[in-house]
Design a protein around this motif. Structure first.
Motif, PDB file in Angstrom:
ATOM      1  N   VAL A 198       0.876  -1.187  -0.111  1.00  0.00           N
ATOM      2  CA  VAL A 198      -0.076  -0.081   0.056  1.00  0.00           C
ATOM      3  C   VAL A 198       0.940   1.230   0.120  1.00  0.00           C
ATOM      4  O   VAL A 198       2.040   1.269   0.490  1.00  0.00           O
ATOM      5  CB  VAL A 198      -1.029   0.124   1.143  1.00  0.00           C
ATOM      6  CG1 VAL A 198      -1.931  -1.039   0.979  1.00  0.00           C
ATOM      7  CG2 VAL A 198      -0.192  -0.055   2.253  1.00  0.00           C
ATOM      8  N   ARG A 244      -4.373   7.793  -0.141  1.00  0.00           N
ATOM      9  CA  ARG A 244      -3.804   6.547  -0.718  1.00  0.00           C
ATOM     10  C   ARG A 244      -3.844   6.615  -2.116  1.00  0.00           C
ATOM     11  O   ARG A 244      -4.437   7.094  -2.895  1.00  0.00           O
ATOM     12  CB  ARG A 244      -4.797   5.261  -0.227  1.00  0.00           C
ATOM     13  CG  ARG A 244      -4.404   3.768  -0.616  1.00  0.00           C
ATOM     14  CD  ARG A 244      -5.048   2.841   0.139  1.00  0.00           C
ATOM     15  NE  ARG A 244      -4.509   1.455  -0.330  1.00  0.00           N
ATOM     16  CZ  ARG A 244      -4.981   0.550   0.422  1.00  0.00           C
ATOM     17  NH1 ARG A 244      -6.171   0.499   1.115  1.00  0.00           N
ATOM     18  NH2 ARG A 244      -4.663  -0.690  -0.071  1.00  0.00           N
ATOM     19  N   TYR A 245      -2.533   5.880  -2.653  1.00  0.00           N
ATOM     20  CA  TYR A 245      -2.269   5.738  -4.075  1.00  0.00           C
ATOM     21  C   TYR A 245      -2.241   4.377  -4.514  1.00  0.00           C
ATOM     22  O   TYR A 245      -2.190   3.414  -3.711  1.00  0.00           O
ATOM     23  CB  TYR A 245      -1.039   6.175  -4.400  1.00  0.00           C
ATOM     24  CG  TYR A 245      -0.754   7.925  -3.907  1.00  0.00           C
ATOM     25  CD1 TYR A 245      -1.500   8.588  -4.810  1.00  0.00           C
ATOM     26  CD2 TYR A 245      -0.046   8.318  -3.118  1.00  0.00           C
ATOM     27  CE1 TYR A 245      -1.399  10.115  -4.609  1.00  0.00           C
ATOM     28  CE2 TYR A 245       0.253   9.709  -3.092  1.00  0.00           C
ATOM     29  CZ  TYR A 245      -0.385  10.453  -3.756  1.00  0.00           C
ATOM     30  OH  TYR A 245      -0.527  11.759  -3.350  1.00  0.00           O
ATOM     31  N   SER A 246      -2.458   3.979  -5.714  1.00  0.00           N
ATOM     32  CA  SER A 246      -2.556   2.739  -6.368  1.00  0.00           C
ATOM     33  C   SER A 246      -1.078   1.939  -6.291  1.00  0.00           C
ATOM     34  O   SER A 246      -0.059   2.984  -6.708  1.00  0.00           O
ATOM     35  CB  SER A 246      -3.166   2.669  -7.755  1.00  0.00           C
ATOM     36  OG  SER A 246      -4.439   3.180  -7.678  1.00  0.00           O
ATOM     37  N   THR A 291       1.140  -1.357  -7.830  1.00  0.00           N
ATOM     38  CA  THR A 291       0.829  -2.324  -8.578  1.00  0.00           C
ATOM     39  C   THR A 291       2.282  -3.075  -8.915  1.00  0.00           C
ATOM     40  O   THR A 291       3.344  -2.232  -8.904  1.00  0.00           O
ATOM     41  CB  THR A 291       0.396  -2.505 -10.103  1.00  0.00           C
ATOM     42  OG1 THR A 291       1.054  -1.266 -10.683  1.00  0.00           O
ATOM     43  CG2 THR A 291      -1.025  -1.868 -10.106  1.00  0.00           C
ATOM     44  N   THR A 302       0.947   5.010  -8.273  1.00  0.00           N
ATOM     45  CA  THR A 302       0.420   5.871  -9.342  1.00  0.00           C
ATOM     46  C   THR A 302      -0.962   6.477  -8.805  1.00  0.00           C
ATOM     47  O   THR A 302      -1.316   5.778  -7.755  1.00  0.00           O
ATOM     48  CB  THR A 302       0.224   5.311 -10.704  1.00  0.00           C
ATOM     49  OG1 THR A 302      -0.681   4.137 -10.704  1.00  0.00           O
ATOM     50  CG2 THR A 302       1.305   4.676 -11.464  1.00  0.00           C
ATOM     51  N   ASN A 303      -1.349   7.533  -9.150  1.00  0.00           N
ATOM     52  CA  ASN A 303      -2.960   7.894  -8.914  1.00  0.00           C
ATOM     53  C   ASN A 303      -3.713   7.973 -10.304  1.00  0.00           C
ATOM     54  O   ASN A 303      -3.158   7.918 -11.242  1.00  0.00           O
ATOM     55  CB  ASN A 303      -2.705   9.082  -8.031  1.00  0.00           C
ATOM     56  CG  ASN A 303      -2.032  10.273  -8.662  1.00  0.00           C
ATOM     57  OD1 ASN A 303      -1.340  10.101  -9.672  1.00  0.00           O
ATOM     58  ND2 ASN A 303      -2.455  11.390  -8.081  1.00  0.00           N
TER      59      ASN A 303
END
Length: 137
Positions: A71, A123-125, A127, A136-137
């Protein structure tokens, strides 16, 4: 008189709701780093956390949860976000603290765990693409 009181009550509620949200501004985030990079070595096991400046509003924190999911959060405290106070990772890496206000946040989900914080960290993504961690966002 009742109309005036009602109007003042409505304005008061709307104003307090706006303050409660403490929105962190949108700022483009595009962080990419190989998982083998030594700067990510603290993420090699669950409970590890790292922070980087130069991304988001006040930098980013990346945390590896016990379920091995990653996260990421903006380091900008949700208490007085216009001041852009960066939260610092605590030891052990379960929380992060805004040293200015004393607010504390859980790194598991970004939620506030100590007042005056009432809103979660932004919070950001995250992967994993091949061997690269991307935020990323």
């Amino acid at each position: 008189m009742k109309t005036l009181f009602g109007l003042l009550l409505f304005i008061s509620i709307c104003t307090s709701c706006a303050k409660e949200q403490n929105l962190i501004p949108d700022f483009p985030v595009n962080f990419n780093m190989p998982l083998t990079d030594p700067r990510l070595s603290r993420l090699s096991s669950a409970g590890g956390a790292v922070s980087f400046s130069g991304y988001g509003v006040a930098g980013i924190i990346i945390y590896r949860r016990a379920d091995n999911a990653y996260v990421a959060y903006d380091r900008c405290s949700t208490v007085n976000p216009d001041q852009k106070n960066a939260v610092e990772i605590d030891d052990p890496n379960l929380t992060a603290t805004d040293r200015i206000s004393g607010a504390k946040y859980s790194l598991y989900d970004g939620s506030p765990v100590k007042a005056p914080a009432t809103t979660s960290l932004k919070r950001y993504s995250v992967t994993i693409a091949g061997n690269t961690l991307q935020v990323t966002n």
